[in-house]
Design a protein around this motif. Structure first.
Motif, PDB file in Angstrom:
ATOM      1  N   ALA A  63     -18.926   5.931 -24.109  1.00 44.23           N
ATOM      2  CA  ALA A  63     -19.146   6.875 -23.073  1.00 44.23           C
ATOM      3  C   ALA A  63     -19.611   8.293 -23.560  1.00 44.23           C
ATOM      4  CB  ALA A  63     -17.547   7.069 -22.578  1.00 44.23           C
ATOM      5  N   ASN A  64     -19.233   8.613 -25.036  1.00 46.45           N
ATOM      6  CA  ASN A  64     -19.677   9.778 -25.498  1.00 46.45           C
ATOM      7  C   ASN A  64     -20.575   9.538 -26.594  1.00 46.45           C
ATOM      8  OD1 ASN A  64     -18.352   8.606 -27.547  1.00 46.45           O
ATOM      9  ND2 ASN A  64     -16.973  10.210 -28.285  1.00 46.45           N
ATOM     10  N   GLY A  65     -21.554   8.491 -26.702  1.00 41.55           N
ATOM     11  CA  GLY A  65     -22.510   8.262 -27.540  1.00 41.55           C
ATOM     12  C   GLY A  65     -22.264   8.288 -28.965  1.00 41.55           C
ATOM     13  N   GLU A  66     -21.072   7.922 -29.295  1.00 47.30           N
ATOM     14  CA  GLU A  66     -20.538   7.790 -30.643  1.00 47.30           C
ATOM     15  C   GLU A  66     -19.538   6.402 -30.719  1.00 47.30           C
ATOM     16  OE1 GLU A  66     -20.392  10.216 -34.208  1.00 47.30           O
ATOM     17  OE2 GLU A  66     -21.052  10.736 -32.371  1.00 47.30           O
ATOM     18  N   GLY A  67     -19.786   5.812 -31.779  1.00 43.89           N
ATOM     19  CA  GLY A  67     -18.918   4.501 -32.062  1.00 43.89           C
ATOM     20  C   GLY A  67     -19.547   3.241 -32.028  1.00 43.89           C
ATOM     21  N   VAL A  68     -18.948   2.335 -31.979  1.00 41.42           N
ATOM     22  CA  VAL A  68     -19.328   1.052 -32.397  1.00 41.42           C
ATOM     23  C   VAL A  68     -18.938   0.170 -30.920  1.00 41.42           C
ATOM     24  CG1 VAL A  68     -19.314  -1.401 -33.328  1.00 41.42           C
ATOM     25  CG2 VAL A  68     -19.295   1.062 -34.559  1.00 41.42           C
ATOM     26  N   THR A  69     -19.814  -0.563 -30.352  1.00 43.27           N
ATOM     27  CA  THR A  69     -19.702  -1.406 -29.163  1.00 43.27           C
ATOM     28  C   THR A  69     -19.892  -2.693 -29.477  1.00 43.27           C
ATOM     29  OG1 THR A  69     -21.736  -0.963 -28.222  1.00 43.27           O
ATOM     30  CG2 THR A  69     -19.817   0.445 -27.476  1.00 43.27           C
TER      31      THR A  69
END
Length: 206
Positions: free
Chosen positions: A129-135
Motif C-alpha cells: 500500500a505504501n510502496g514499501e516492503g515485501v509481497t
C-alpha cells in the motif's frame, strides 16, 4: 569470449549462414503465458546483453529488439545490422508464431523468450500500500516475491528452491518501476536454474 550479433539473436543465433525466412507455430505446454489481451499495452525499444556459462567458457552476445503489446497481440522484433529484421515472434490468443530470417534454429523453444518478457513486464503482483516492503503471490503457476523500497520495485524473485521443477529467477529493476507504472530504464534477469543472464536497456517507452 564475446560473440557479436552478425544477424539473429546474439549468441543464440551465432553462425548464421542463411537468409531464407522460415515460420513455425510453436507451443511448449510447460510454459504458461497469459493471453496478450489481459496485459497492458506498451512499446519499448531494447538493447539486450546475453551471458551464458561461467568461468573460461562464458559467452556473451548483444542484440537490439522492439517489444510491442497492442490489444490481442504481443510482438517481438529482433534487429540485425542496420535495423534489418532478424526474427519476428508474435503471441495472440491463437498461440505463438516465430519467423526467423537468419541463422540456424534456436536451441530452445521460442516461447522461452516470451516467458522472460512476461516475467519482467507482466508477471506482477499488487504492490504494498505504501510502496514499501515485501509481497508474495502465485502468478501464472510461479511463486513470485517482490521487494519494494521508497515507492519503487527493486527486485522480483520467481520460483522456490523447495518446489521440484521450479526455475529460480531473480530480476533487478533500475529506475522507473513505480506503483503507477513500471517502465524501468534497466533490468537484470538472472536464471540460476538454466545458467544465463539478460541485461536489458530500455528506451523510448510508449
Amino acid at each position: 569470449m564475446k560473440i557479436s550479433m552478425a544477424c539473429g539473436l546474439g549468441l543464440l543465433l551465432v553462425g548464421a549462414s542463411g537468409c531464407a525466412a522460415r515460420t513455425e507455430v510453436v507451443r511448449d505446454r510447460s510454459i504458461v503465458l497469459r493471453e496478450p489481451a489481459l496485459l497492458r499495452d506498451m512499446t519499448v525499444r531494447q538493447h539486450l546483453i546475453v551471458t551464458a556459462g561461467a568461468g573460461p567458457s562464458v559467452q556473451t552476445g548483444e542484440f537490439d529488439a522492439v517489444l510491442q503489446k497492442r490489444g490481442d497481440t504481443l510482438l517481438v522484433v529482433g534487429l540485425g545490422p542496420a535495423g534489418v529484421r532478424a526474427f519476428v515472434m508474435k503471441q495472440t490468443s491463437a498461440g505463438v508464431t516465430f519467423e526467423q530470417r537468419f541463422g540456424p534454429p534456436l536451441p530452445f523453444p521460442p516461447e522461452r523468450i516470451l516467458l522472460d518478457i512476461h516475467r519482467v513486464f507482466f508477471r506482477t503482483i499488487p504492490p504494498p500500500a505504501n510502496g514499501e516492503g515485501v509481497t508474495e503471490a502465485v502468478v501464472d503457476g510461479e511463486a513470485v516475491r517482490e521487494r519494494w523500497l521508497g515507492g519503487a520495485l527493486r527486485e522480483r524473485m520467481i520460483g522456490r528452491a523447495d518446489v521440484p521443477g521450479s526455475e529460480i529467477v531473480s530480476i533487478q529493476f533500475g529506475e522507473g518501476c513505480v506503483v503507477d507504472q513500471c517502465s524501468p530504464k534497466t533490468v537484470l534477469l538472472r536464471n540460476e536454474t538454466r545458467g544465463y543472464s539478460l541485461e536489458i536497456l530500455n528506451e523510448e517507452f510508449r
